[in-house]
Design an enzyme around this catalytic site. Structure first.
Site, mmCIF file in Angstrom:
data_model
loop_
_atom_site.group_PDB
_atom_site.id
_atom_site.type_symbol
_atom_site.label_atom_id
_atom_site.label_comp_id
_atom_site.label_asym_id
_atom_site.label_seq_id
_atom_site.Cartn_x
_atom_site.Cartn_y
_atom_site.Cartn_z
ATOM 1 N N LYS A 207 49.047 44.743 45.132
ATOM 2 C CA LYS A 207 49.796 43.680 45.911
ATOM 3 C C LYS A 207 50.529 43.027 44.922
ATOM 4 O O LYS A 207 51.654 42.853 45.497
ATOM 5 C CB LYS A 207 48.307 42.884 46.103
ATOM 6 C CG LYS A 207 48.879 41.430 46.756
ATOM 7 C CD LYS A 207 47.706 40.618 47.299
ATOM 8 C CE LYS A 207 48.239 39.548 47.981
ATOM 9 N NZ LYS A 207 47.029 38.696 48.470
ATOM 10 N N GLU A 213 46.028 47.577 34.498
ATOM 11 C CA GLU A 213 45.175 49.079 34.735
ATOM 12 C C GLU A 213 46.233 49.712 35.653
ATOM 13 O O GLU A 213 46.213 51.038 35.471
ATOM 14 C CB GLU A 213 43.934 48.878 35.643
ATOM 15 C CG GLU A 213 42.964 48.118 34.788
ATOM 16 C CD GLU A 213 42.959 46.514 34.841
ATOM 17 O OE1 GLU A 213 44.025 45.992 35.313
ATOM 18 O OE2 GLU A 213 41.822 46.078 34.771
ATOM 19 N N GLY A 267 43.590 41.065 48.878
ATOM 20 C CA GLY A 267 43.544 42.275 48.101
ATOM 21 C C GLY A 267 42.027 43.014 48.740
ATOM 22 O O GLY A 267 42.150 44.186 49.359
ATOM 23 N N ARG A 268 40.956 42.311 48.666
ATOM 24 C CA ARG A 268 39.822 42.871 49.212
ATOM 25 C C ARG A 268 39.914 42.847 50.789
ATOM 26 O O ARG A 268 38.765 43.519 51.380
ATOM 27 C CB ARG A 268 38.428 42.044 48.581
ATOM 28 C CG ARG A 268 38.483 40.547 48.906
ATOM 29 C CD ARG A 268 37.839 39.873 47.851
ATOM 30 N NE ARG A 268 37.922 38.231 47.987
ATOM 31 C CZ ARG A 268 38.896 37.613 47.406
ATOM 32 N NH1 ARG A 268 39.436 37.996 46.444
ATOM 33 N NH2 ARG A 268 38.587 36.330 47.555
ATOM 34 N N GLU A 353 33.562 38.606 44.942
ATOM 35 C CA GLU A 353 34.938 38.055 44.635
ATOM 36 C C GLU A 353 35.112 36.799 45.808
ATOM 37 O O GLU A 353 35.967 36.092 45.075
ATOM 38 C CB GLU A 353 36.081 39.164 44.681
ATOM 39 C CG GLU A 353 37.235 38.688 43.785
ATOM 40 C CD GLU A 353 38.084 39.793 43.433
ATOM 41 O OE1 GLU A 353 38.153 40.188 42.405
ATOM 42 O OE2 GLU A 353 38.817 39.997 44.393
ATOM 43 N N HIS A 384 13.649 56.567 45.680
ATOM 44 C CA HIS A 384 13.235 57.345 44.508
ATOM 45 C C HIS A 384 13.703 56.558 43.050
ATOM 46 O O HIS A 384 13.508 57.218 42.006
ATOM 47 C CB HIS A 384 13.343 58.675 44.477
ATOM 48 C CG HIS A 384 13.050 59.538 45.533
ATOM 49 N ND1 HIS A 384 11.547 59.974 45.627
ATOM 50 C CD2 HIS A 384 13.148 59.652 47.010
ATOM 51 C CE1 HIS A 384 11.354 60.335 46.926
ATOM 52 N NE2 HIS A 384 12.539 60.129 47.641
ATOM 53 N N LYS A 504 41.503 38.603 32.172
ATOM 54 C CA LYS A 504 42.607 39.516 32.082
ATOM 55 C C LYS A 504 43.533 39.168 30.768
ATOM 56 O O LYS A 504 44.366 39.910 30.194
ATOM 57 C CB LYS A 504 43.332 39.441 33.457
ATOM 58 C CG LYS A 504 42.846 40.031 34.439
ATOM 59 C CD LYS A 504 43.837 40.144 35.823
ATOM 60 C CE LYS A 504 43.243 40.295 37.090
ATOM 61 N NZ LYS A 504 43.958 40.093 38.236
HETATM 62 O O1 F6P Z 1 40.495 41.913 40.269
HETATM 63 C C1 F6P Z 1 41.255 40.658 40.616
HETATM 64 C C2 F6P Z 1 42.331 41.168 41.628
HETATM 65 O O2 F6P Z 1 43.151 40.246 41.626
HETATM 66 C C3 F6P Z 1 41.686 41.636 42.833
HETATM 67 O O3 F6P Z 1 41.475 40.462 43.691
HETATM 68 C C4 F6P Z 1 42.574 42.664 43.397
HETATM 69 O O4 F6P Z 1 42.139 43.351 44.520
HETATM 70 C C5 F6P Z 1 42.910 43.302 42.345
HETATM 71 O O5 F6P Z 1 42.883 42.592 41.219
HETATM 72 C C6 F6P Z 1 44.000 44.202 42.204
HETATM 73 O O6 F6P Z 1 45.065 43.390 42.297
HETATM 74 P P1 F6P Z 1 46.736 44.096 42.685
HETATM 75 O O7 F6P Z 1 46.390 44.789 44.040
HETATM 76 O O8 F6P Z 1 47.598 42.813 42.688
HETATM 77 O O9 F6P Z 1 47.020 45.319 41.789
#
Ligand code: F6P
Length: 541
Positions: A207, A213, A267-268, A353, A384, A504
């Protein structure tokens, strides 16, 4: 309601009612009310809900509904659907429901033709997915795409990854999807293994397009591709999904090959929009749109059904009932479907979240427990592993069991056995087995207490005709709205996530200290300083 819901008359009435009901066993509730099993069911779209095995009576449901009314749930639902800025801490509308609204719906928010924009992106995704699936979009060497690798994390990973696994039986174009999220190098290394750069398409999904990452993994993927096919190949092997065109261009992806969304999609809550591109390529645009229609059916139900007959409302209220009146800390989600093995992980982000908050939207501290800890595994595997604790442990764990009448493909009656297990578990959890019953079976007296099954453990059963694109959309929409209901009762902003920001930033600040010989600027604390030192010693630095 503004203010503290726990100070309302409706809350007090529930506390009193809880005092009267808490000591009553589900065995008694069923014995006293033979009509209960027939009455305590709801249907929303294709989702049949049995809530008879909950520690509630009709009176409880009435009191919970009054609490929802007191919290202004009806008005809040309308506020969400019509684009009011209910995400107050970020001053944003919350319009994931618009991502699945039909093209002839109308919604203008903050001067933006929301439905028009949504369908323009959907059409662009459709055209692209069709080209990839029809082998018209080809890699730089002219070979068709065999693997789509989605690079994203959190909401930019869990949704499409969960849904791809769920709909694997519908992935009919011979295109595999893989998902890379973790900054652990093992993730991308493992996922690139066996792939041919000439037939691999990367979808970089973020987003913000600033997430450490995702950008790190995307750079590694880019090097891997360029190393094999050269710089010019990037245009044919990288597309982006983002709200941030400038950052996409900076990374070196042509914004013509970018699929957009908007700040009013959390995002979620985003895999039913452009974040679902990898899924759409795998299962095809028609099935993706069938999934959207499933989402929309539940949206309509949520917006219009009376609260007593409203499945997300009822399930959300039950969540509040157990979290705040019974003190249940966790909630298990147990899909009896191997295909839904990522569903609990997906729900963890969606629910935790969203509702893992301890201040209200107005900035005041909450005075009751909020978001429960969601967890789970598919049945029967969980049986199990951890069901022992569900049956005989000291924690009350309300659980959602999700089952399907039709398998995609059966073998030797296995599906009936799977479903029999689901039904057996919910019955055993509710009714248990008494010491008398166990003794009557001839069990040695010393062993009887160990075998007693207390029962009185509440469950929902959601029974669905078949796992399909439509019913998957329905299930996800159901839980999205459950989260909304709970968040509304608690008075929190379910759409921000400030709690993940500090860690972060600190990771970025700390990273140089792990590698550099230079004396470091202040460490955040002595324990962390020592850990960094030990880590460096272990790495020979
Ligand atoms: O972990 C926090 C967060 O902001 C989530 O809400 C989001 O889904 C994720 O990181 C990834 O963010 P982006 O889509 O901006 O890379």
């Amino acid at each position: 309601m503004n203010g503290d819901i726990t100070q309302s008359q409706e809350w007090a009435a529930l506390e009193k009612h809880h005092g009267e009901l808490a000591g009553i066993h589900l065995r008694e509730l069923f014995a006293d009310d033979p009509g209960r099993a027939g009455r305590m069911t709801l249907t929303a779209g294709d989702l049949y809900l049995d809530y008879a095995k909950h520690r509630v009576t009709s009176e409880t449901v009435g009191l919970l509904v009054r609490l929802a009314e007191r919290a202004g749930l009806r008005e809040r639902i309308e506020a969400m659907f019509t684009g009011e800025h209910i995400n107050v801490s970020e001053d944003r509308a919350v319009l994931h429901t618009a991502l699945r609204a039909p093209a002839d719906a109308a919604l203008v928010v903050d001067g933006q033709d929301v439905i028009g924009d949504v369908h323009a992106v959907l059409d662009k995704m459709t055209a692209f997915a069709d080209r990839v699936r029809a082998q018209e979009w080809r890699g730089a060497t002219g070979r068709p795409i065999a693997t789509v690798v989605n690079i994203g994390i959190g909401g930019s990973d869990l949704g499409p990854a969960m849904a791809y696994e769920a709909l694997l039986d519908y992935a009919d174009a011979g295109i595999e999807a893989r998902f890379v999220s973790n900054i652990d190098p093992a993730d991308i290394t493992g996922n690139l293994r066996g792939l041919d750069p000439a037939t691999t398409l990367f979808v970089v999904s973020s987003k913000t397009f600033t997430t450490l990452e995702t950008l790190t993994n995307a750079r590694v993927a880019r090097q891997w591709l360029v190393g094999a096919l050269g710089e010019d190949a990037v245009a044919k092997h990288f597309v982006a999904v983002s709200t941030n065109a400038a950052k996409v261009a900076e990374f070196g992806i042509d914004t013509d090959n970018m699929f957009g969304f908007w700040d009013w999609v959390g995002g979620r809550y985003s895999y039913d929009g452009a974040i679902g591109l990898s899924l759409m390529i795998a299962v095809g645009p028609a099935r993706f749109r069938a999934m959207l229609a499933g989402f929309h059916a539940i949206d309509q139900h949520f917006r219009t059904a009376p609260f007593e007959a409203n499945e997300p409302v009822l399930m959300g209220l039950l969540g509040v009932w157990y979290a705040d009146f019974f003190g249940a800390q966790t909630r298990a989600v147990l899909p009896y479907s191997q295909r839904l093995h990522r569903f609990p992980a997906y729900l963890q982000q969606l629910t935790m979240e969203s509702n893992g908050k301890s201040v209200r939207a107005d900035g005041a501290p909450v005075t009751c427990d909020t978001g429960a800890i969601f967890w789970g595994e598919p049945g029967t595997n969980g049986q199990h592993a951890f069901y022992q604790l569900l049956h005989q442990g000291t924690h009350l764990v309300p659980a959602d069991f999700i089952g399907f009448a039709e398998p995609y493909e059966d073998r030797e009656g296995m599906h009936d056995l799977l479903t029999a297990n689901l039904f057996a578990q919910t019955s055993a959890l509710a009714f248990g087995k008494t010491a008398e019953e166990i003794a009557a079976e001839g069990t040695a007296a010393a062993v009887v207490p160990h075998k007693v099954m207390p029962g009185n453990r509440p469950t929902s059963t959601i029974l669905v005709p078949k796992l399909s694109p439509s019913t998957l959309g329905q299930l996800v929409a159901l839980y999205e709205h459950v989260v909304f209901v709970e968040g509304t009762i608690w008075g929190i902003d379910s759409f921000d996530q400030w709690g993940v920001e500090l860690g972060k930033k600190m990771a970025l600040d700390l990273a140089p200290a792990l590698t550099s010989d230079e004396p470091q600027a202040a460490f955040p604390d002595p324990s962390t300083e020592r850990l960094v030192r030990v880590y460096r010693e272990l790495r020979g630095r």
